[in-house]
Structure formats: C-alpha cells, structure tokens
Design an enzyme around this catalytic site. Structure first.
Site, mmCIF file in Angstrom:
data_model
loop_
_atom_site.group_PDB
_atom_site.id
_atom_site.type_symbol
_atom_site.label_atom_id
_atom_site.label_comp_id
_atom_site.label_asym_id
_atom_site.label_seq_id
_atom_site.Cartn_x
_atom_site.Cartn_y
_atom_site.Cartn_z
ATOM 1 N N CYS A 212 2.078 -1.831 0.010
ATOM 2 C CA CYS A 212 0.815 -1.230 -0.988
ATOM 3 C C CYS A 212 0.174 -2.499 -1.534
ATOM 4 O O CYS A 212 -1.242 -2.353 -2.630
ATOM 5 C CB CYS A 212 0.984 -0.399 -2.001
ATOM 6 S SG CYS A 212 1.660 1.147 -1.098
ATOM 7 N N ASN B 28 -2.468 8.227 -3.273
ATOM 8 C CA ASN B 28 -2.282 6.214 -2.502
ATOM 9 C C ASN B 28 -2.510 6.640 -1.034
ATOM 10 O O ASN B 28 -1.865 6.980 -0.379
ATOM 11 C CB ASN B 28 -0.600 6.266 -3.070
ATOM 12 C CG ASN B 28 0.382 4.894 -3.104
ATOM 13 O OD1 ASN B 28 -0.887 4.680 -2.430
ATOM 14 N ND2 ASN B 28 0.949 4.704 -3.661
ATOM 15 N N HIS C 115 -3.166 -0.981 -8.127
ATOM 16 C CA HIS C 115 -2.985 0.249 -6.640
ATOM 17 C C HIS C 115 -2.964 0.998 -7.374
ATOM 18 O O HIS C 115 -1.781 1.749 -8.095
ATOM 19 C CB HIS C 115 -1.899 -0.568 -6.250
ATOM 20 C CG HIS C 115 -1.273 0.114 -5.029
ATOM 21 N ND1 HIS C 115 -1.817 0.595 -4.091
ATOM 22 C CD2 HIS C 115 0.417 0.685 -5.135
ATOM 23 C CE1 HIS C 115 -0.623 1.980 -4.198
ATOM 24 N NE2 HIS C 115 -0.135 1.699 -4.504
#
Length: 347
Positions: free
Chosen positions: A121, A293, A263
């Site tokens: 990520c 996500n 993020h």
C-alpha cells in the site's frame, strides 16, 4: 549536480501535470456482503467507514485497470508520450513478467522503460520517489506512474475481517521535468521499512519461499492475511512519524498543511493519524467510503476525487503518507498545480 531542465544550476524536479482515477463498474455494497458474511452494514461502517467498494469483473486483471487510468492521465496531461511507465501493485497480472511493460505496450508506449514497484500500500509513494529520481537524474522527461490493485483476486471472499475492507481500482499521474519551486513539484520524501514484521501483512503462497517447499499450499496460505490489531498500531505510528519527518525536512509546520492525503486504509486509521499529527479531521482527504482500501491506487484515487470535487485549489499544500506490508511506509509533500477538471470516478 543533477542535470537541469533549463541549463540553470537549480535541480530538476518531478512536477504533476496529469491525474486520473478509474474503478470497475461492479459495485459491492455492505448489504451485499452481509448476505454471505456474518456481519451487517452498521458493523462495517462503524469499524471501517466503508459503505461500498468496486470489484473487477471475472477475467479483468490489474493491467486492465492500470491501462484505463493511465490513458485518462495521459489525456489529462495533454500528451501521448512518456519516457517511463511505473506500475505500483501488489496484484500483478503474473509472477513473471512485470505488469508495467504490458501496460506500456497497450498504451502505445512500446520501447519506453517500464517496471513494477512492490511496496504494497506504500507503492504509490515509493513510485513517486522513483519517478522523481528518474527525472532528477535526467533519465526521463516525463513519467507515467500508476497505482493499481485488484485485491478481490487475493482476498478470500469468505474472510469476514478482510473482505469488507478491500476494493479494486487504479489511479495514475503524469510527472514532467520542472523546478522544485513551481506548483505541482513533488519533493521532500521520507521512506522506510521493517522486514522483521513481514508476517503482519502477507500472502504466504505463490512465491519462491512456498514453491521451494514440498506439499500444496492451504486455502489460507493462498489468500491475503493481515493481523489487524497489530497493523493498526504500526500504521498509525509509522505514518505519523514519517509525516513529521517529511515536514521537518521541508521546514513546514502542521498548520502549513492544507490537505492531508493518507493511504485510504480505513477511516479509523486515517482519523487516528490526523489526530496524532494535530491536524483537523476536515483537512483529511477521504475516498475510502466509496471504494474501500484499494492498495497502491488509494492515494491517486483520493487525489482524483478531491480534484473532481474541487476540494483542492492551485497553491494548496498537500501532505501524502502511506503504510503497507513489508512493512513499508513513506510520505512526501506536494503543492497543488492547476489541472484540467477531473471526472468523478464514483458517485
């Protein structure tokens, strides 16, 4: 001394000149997930802030999402040529070869440098640093950076803890050579890792470690696994520390930050990091509610969403930070440029 764009002594910088996001059309709501998992919409929203996510159709791969986002970013930049294509992803089309060359070829960019970045990520922030390095070194005048992930291909659909969190998507930026003091310039990075905790976020099967051992992997080993409570603690701590280190290097104070773009892990983590930094939550750009996500795609998707809503204006100061498996983390700063109006990727 780095080569320069104009022959002056000032170093070259990577300047954002194109941006786009794209998500698959298939929407999976919390209510739909609740039909197969022991959960409900209220439970998911309370713990993650997510109300829906987009999921790739059968046969749709990461490169398909990356190509669409890349094409749109090139159009937004008003160019059809770049010198390098970088794809940040945890879900490449194949273990071998890399996905970036195929993406470049499908975009008509055959012959340019193309490579993948695997920092989970944190991949987009690592990609920004890599693209900035290519430009600063004079290797490239323009770089197309794409963050793309199809977590639906590695997350067990029956995994109640993770199936509710992740979605699929791609976000892309075009960076050009410019000056450090102009709007759009990306700079002042902080990057880090801690491989001692690699087991906190992992897919155990598929790599040489598993393939070198006898026996077939189990269902659990073939799918994404994350130790949520420990990841939460590391994520908040590492993102806040990295953000502070980046601000210190730039000589910025917290009050200088107009928009915090982390993020998009889940809403609780985003707000916890903002609180830790002393940033008002309303300065935190969030897109996780609509897409979940999306891994390496989450920051560029959040940027594209903020631009489409006109929530950011030329001259605004942005702080980007991310955390992912590895463990990896990173942050960077960006002064927002004047860009063409974005289209909304989600409703």
């Amino acid at each position: 001394m780095f080569p320069t764009a104009t022959g002056s002594s000032a170093p070259r910088a990577a300047v954002l000149c194109g941006l786009a996001g794209w998500v698959p059309s298939r929407v999976v709501t919390n209510e739909r997930l609740a039909r197969r998992l022991d959960t409900d919409d209220a439970w998911i929203r309370t713990r993650t802030g997510i109300r829906q996510r987009h999921v790739a159709e059968a046969g749709q791969a990461t490169s398909d999402l990356a190509v669409e986002a890349g094409r749109r970013a090139l159009g937004a930049a008003g160019t059809d040529t770049v010198d390098a294509v970088v794809v940040a992803t945890t879900t490449p089309d194949h273990t071998c070869p890399a996905t970036a060359p195929a993406v470049a070829a499908r975009l008509g960019l055959t012959g340019v440098a193309a490579f993948d970045i695997g920092a989970v990520c944190t991949g987009f922030v690592y990609g920004l640093a890599s693209a900035a390095g290519l430009i600063a070194a004079g290797v490239a005048e323009r770089v197309l950076l794409i963050g793309a992930d199809t977590y639906s291909t590695i997350v067990d659909p029956l995994d109640r803890a993770n199936a509710i969190i992740f979605g699929d998507g791609a976000g892309a930026v075009v960076l050009r050579a410019g000056h450090p003091d102009e709007p759009g310039a990306v700079g002042h990075f902080d990057l880090g890792s801690d491989g001692a905790h690699q087991d906190l976020i992992a897919v155990a099967a598929g790599g040489s470690r598993q393939r070198s051992q006898p026996g077939e992997p189990s269902r659990e080993e073939r799918h994404f696994a994350m130790r949520g409570k420990e990841v939460y603690r590391h994520a908040v701590t590492r993102m806040a520390e990295s953000a502070r280190a980046t601000l210190f290097r730039a000589g910025w104070k917290i009050d200088d930050v107009d928009h915090f773009v982390p993020h998009q892990a889940n809403l609780r983590i985003l707000h916890s990091v903002a609180d830790d930094l002393g940033l008002p939550r309303e300065r935190c750009a969030t897109h996780v509610e609509s897409v979940g996500n999306t891994g390496a795609a989450s920051i560029p998707l959040a940027l594209a969403d903020a631009a489409a809503r006109r929530a950011v204006n030329p001259g605004d100061r942005l702080l980007l930070t991310a955390f992912g498996g590895g463990l990896t983390w990173g942050s960077c700063l960006l002064t927002w440029p004047s860009l063409p109006q974005q289209e909304r990727t989600t409703s």
